[in-house]
Design a protein around this motif. Structure first.
Motif, PDB file in Angstrom:
ATOM      1  N   ARG A  64      66.407 -71.855  50.745  1.00  0.00           N
ATOM      2  CA  ARG A  64      66.689 -70.827  49.742  1.00  0.00           C
ATOM      3  C   ARG A  64      66.007 -71.221  48.428  1.00  0.00           C
ATOM      4  NH1 ARG A  64      72.037 -71.619  48.552  1.00  0.00           N
ATOM      5  NH2 ARG A  64      72.408 -71.108  50.724  1.00  0.00           N
ATOM      6  N   THR A  78      68.687 -68.961  55.819  1.00  0.00           N
ATOM      7  CA  THR A  78      67.587 -68.381  55.054  1.00  0.00           C
ATOM      8  C   THR A  78      66.443 -68.112  56.011  1.00  0.00           C
ATOM      9  OG1 THR A  78      68.243 -69.665  53.122  1.00  0.00           O
ATOM     10  CG2 THR A  78      66.023 -68.755  53.104  1.00  0.00           C
ATOM     11  N   GLU A  87      67.947 -63.868  52.863  1.00  0.00           N
ATOM     12  CA  GLU A  87      69.126 -64.726  52.720  1.00  0.00           C
ATOM     13  C   GLU A  87      70.353 -64.030  53.261  1.00  0.00           C
ATOM     14  OE1 GLU A  87      71.335 -68.050  51.830  1.00  0.00           O
ATOM     15  OE2 GLU A  87      69.155 -67.843  51.734  1.00  0.00           O
ATOM     16  N   ALA A 109      68.816 -60.219  50.070  1.00  0.00           N
ATOM     17  CA  ALA A 109      69.942 -61.140  50.209  1.00  0.00           C
ATOM     18  C   ALA A 109      71.232 -60.381  50.460  1.00  0.00           C
ATOM     19  CB  ALA A 109      70.089 -62.000  48.952  1.00  0.00           C
TER      20      ALA A 109
END
Length: 146
Positions: A64, A78, A87, A109
């Motif tokens: 990450r 990740t 993510e 994410a």
């Protein structure tokens, strides 16, 4: 003349067949060996047409950081696809949309591990957001799920 027509038709059909069979980009996933929900997310991606290369690593959060995603948006794994960081438990359709739209961004994410997201399926389903992470680390809601 007839032979040329047949040859042209076969060549065209072969070209269409090859284009239709073109694989989606490979998603590289960095996850913990002991995390079952990460494995389920990888299966979700594969069921949705992605080729996935999953690697068990000691500390997925290192990736990450390496890919430039804010730690505050962290989850348990990740990934990387076509230059975009991924993510957490992002639905495959949102990754496909990202790849089609090609925004100038770091990636997507889904912070934390929301119940009901891909890989976290169960009897309960919590609302969650897929966030688009911009180059300056700001983020915006890319898609909301109820």
């Amino acid at each position: 003349m007839k032979r040329m027509l047949v040859q042209a038709l076969l060549t065209g059909a072969l070209g269409v067949h090859l284009a239709a069979g073109a694989a989606a980009p490979v998603i590289e996933v960095y996850k913990s060996a002991s995390c079952g929900c990460c494995t389920e997310w990888v299966k979700h991606l594969a069921r949705n047409g992605f080729t996935v290369k999953a690697q068990n690593v000691a500390n997925p959060s290192d990736y990450r950081e390496k890919f430039g995603l804010p730690q505050a948006l962290g989850s348990c794994h990740t990934g990387m696809v076509a230059g975009y960081a991924l993510e957490g438990h992002i639905p495959a359709d949102d990754i496909k949309r990202l790849l089609a739209e090609k925004p100038k961004a770091k990636g997507l994410a889904v912070p934390s591990m929301p119940l009901g997201s891909p890989g976290m399926e169960g009897p309960r389903k919590d609302p969650f957001d897929v966030l688009l992470v911009h180059a300056d680390d700001r983020y915006s809601v890319y898609r909301h799920y109820n």
